[in-house]
Write a protein that holds these residues in place. Structure first.
Motif, PDB file in Angstrom:
ATOM      1  N   UNK A 166     -15.713  72.268  37.812  1.00 15.26           N
ATOM      2  CA  UNK A 166     -16.466  71.632  38.895  1.00 15.26           C
ATOM      3  C   UNK A 166     -17.273  70.442  38.378  1.00 15.26           C
ATOM      4  N   UNK A 167     -17.819  70.562  37.174  1.00 15.12           N
ATOM      5  CA  UNK A 167     -18.636  69.498  36.618  1.00 15.12           C
ATOM      6  C   UNK A 167     -17.883  68.633  35.615  1.00 15.12           C
ATOM      7  N   UNK A 168     -16.573  68.684  35.663  1.00 15.86           N
ATOM      8  CA  UNK A 168     -15.771  67.863  34.758  1.00 15.86           C
ATOM      9  C   UNK A 168     -15.849  66.397  35.197  1.00 15.86           C
ATOM     10  N   UNK A 169     -16.432  65.553  34.353  1.00 20.25           N
ATOM     11  CA  UNK A 169     -16.613  64.145  34.706  1.00 20.25           C
ATOM     12  C   UNK A 169     -15.331  63.333  34.605  1.00 20.25           C
ATOM     13  N   UNK A 170     -14.315  63.884  33.931  1.00 19.91           N
ATOM     14  CA  UNK A 170     -13.055  63.153  33.817  1.00 19.91           C
ATOM     15  C   UNK A 170     -12.227  63.211  35.096  1.00 19.91           C
ATOM     16  N   UNK A 171     -12.568  64.114  35.988  1.00 22.92           N
ATOM     17  CA  UNK A 171     -11.838  64.236  37.249  1.00 22.92           C
ATOM     18  C   UNK A 171     -12.501  63.340  38.289  1.00 22.92           C
ATOM     19  N   UNK A 172     -11.758  62.528  39.021  1.00 24.61           N
ATOM     20  CA  UNK A 172     -12.364  61.655  40.043  1.00 24.61           C
ATOM     21  C   UNK A 172     -13.094  62.457  41.106  1.00 24.61           C
ATOM     22  N   UNK A 173     -14.098  61.839  41.693  1.00 23.93           N
ATOM     23  CA  UNK A 173     -14.913  62.529  42.693  1.00 23.93           C
ATOM     24  C   UNK A 173     -14.145  62.861  43.967  1.00 23.93           C
ATOM     25  N   UNK A 174     -13.093  62.131  44.227  1.00 22.43           N
ATOM     26  CA  UNK A 174     -12.350  62.381  45.463  1.00 22.43           C
ATOM     27  C   UNK A 174     -11.462  63.617  45.362  1.00 22.43           C
ATOM     28  N   UNK A 175     -11.295  64.133  44.164  1.00 24.87           N
ATOM     29  CA  UNK A 175     -10.453  65.317  43.976  1.00 24.87           C
ATOM     30  C   UNK A 175     -11.265  66.553  44.363  1.00 24.87           C
ATOM     31  N   UNK A 176     -10.750  67.418  45.223  1.00 15.56           N
ATOM     32  CA  UNK A 176     -11.484  68.633  45.605  1.00 15.56           C
ATOM     33  C   UNK A 176     -11.711  69.542  44.397  1.00 15.56           C
ATOM     34  N   UNK A 177     -12.815  70.265  44.428  1.00 20.37           N
ATOM     35  CA  UNK A 177     -13.188  71.158  43.330  1.00 20.37           C
ATOM     36  C   UNK A 177     -13.211  72.602  43.831  1.00 20.37           C
ATOM     37  N   UNK A 178     -12.727  73.484  42.967  1.00 22.24           N
ATOM     38  CA  UNK A 178     -12.812  74.906  43.269  1.00 22.24           C
ATOM     39  C   UNK A 178     -14.244  75.398  43.078  1.00 22.24           C
ATOM     40  N   UNK A 179     -14.655  76.331  43.923  1.00 21.17           N
ATOM     41  CA  UNK A 179     -15.989  76.911  43.856  1.00 21.17           C
ATOM     42  C   UNK A 179     -15.883  78.433  43.816  1.00 21.17           C
ATOM     43  N   UNK A 180     -17.031  79.084  43.601  1.00 19.49           N
ATOM     44  CA  UNK A 180     -17.058  80.544  43.542  1.00 19.49           C
ATOM     45  C   UNK A 180     -16.611  81.147  44.872  1.00 19.49           C
ATOM     46  N   UNK A 181     -15.804  82.203  44.771  1.00 24.46           N
ATOM     47  CA  UNK A 181     -15.425  82.962  45.946  1.00 24.46           C
ATOM     48  C   UNK A 181     -16.241  84.244  46.067  1.00 24.46           C
ATOM     49  N   UNK A 182     -16.068  84.914  47.183  1.00 26.34           N
ATOM     50  CA  UNK A 182     -16.826  86.144  47.412  1.00 26.34           C
ATOM     51  C   UNK A 182     -16.478  87.229  46.397  1.00 26.34           C
TER      52      UNK A 182
END
Length: 230
Positions: free
Chosen positions: A148-164
């Motif tokens: 999620x905090x990888x700076x090499x990935x462009x900001x427009x690319x969706x990021x995975x987040x924590x699931x339930x």
């Protein structure tokens, strides 16, 4: 008092262990380990689990697809599968062992040492199940944070987040570990001391001389007239 505390600890430990085991099984199979919201299409929510990926649309329609190949999965998902399955098996075994060692069960009542060993073995097994649940959940969560905090990935690319399932897995591991600890500690209060022989300080019968054995023919020998017996 110790026995009452032991019974309460065993009851609380079994309740936590069962809740943890059930939560661990649910965590293993639900596809809610990671969530992804697409900025281009906010009507779809992607959910990833250890076994499949699901897409939830606005109308409530859910489409799931299993992972293509086990070897094609990331390392954390492959190892998490194995560890979660191991955790489910250890949790079930620990609950069975601990149940046989509970005070309320009639199993091995005449062998308290065996009941304590069963209870201790169940507690240790449940503790191992809690560890094998916390490790994969925490590993997947750690990698999710890194991505999620990888700076090499462009900001427009969706990021995975924590699931339930991530939070449910943390609770499951904590419940299993706490239940196993309670059950293992309760074995200290179930130890029964060996009964001591009754004291013989002031009892009159303890100072009486043993009776003389009877003679042949039914006559008894008395100390005062022993010299009269021919």
């Amino acid at each position: 008092m110790a026995g009452g505390w032991g019974a309460k600890a065993q009851g609380g430990g079994m309740l936590l262990a069962l809740l943890g085991w059930i939560s661990s099984c649910v965590t293993t199979f639900v596809p809610l380990w990671k969530n992804l919201n697409l900025d281009l299409n906010e009507l779809e929510v992607w959910n990833m689990g250890l076994w499949q990926v699901c897409i939830t649309q606005e109308e409530g329609v859910v489409e799931c697809q299993a992972h293509g190949s086990f070897l094609a999965l990331p390392p954390e998902l492959r190892i998490s599968r194995l560890l979660m399955c191991l955790s489910n098996g250890l949790g079930l075994l620990g609950c069975l062992l601990a149940a046989l060692g509970l005070e309320g069960w009639r199993t091995c009542e005449d062998k308290p040492g065996r009941k304590r060993r069963l209870l201790l073995g169940g507690g240790v097994t449940l503790g191992m199940a809690g560890i094998t649940t916390l490790v994969p959940v925490s590993w997947v969560a750690y990698n999710t944070v890194l991505d999620f905090w990888d700076e090499t990935v462009p900001d427009i690319v969706p990021r995975w987040e924590f699931g339930e399932a991530t939070f449910l897995g943390w609770f499951a591991g904590a419940f299993l570990a706490a239940g196993g600890l309670l059950l293992a500690c309760s074995t200290r209060s179930t130890k029964t001391a060996t009964p001591l022989a009754p004291a013989c300080h002031q009892a009159p019968a303890c100072h009486q001389a043993p009776a003389a054995p009877p003679l042949a023919g039914g006559h008894h020998l008395h100390p005062r007239n022993a010299d009269l017996v021919i």
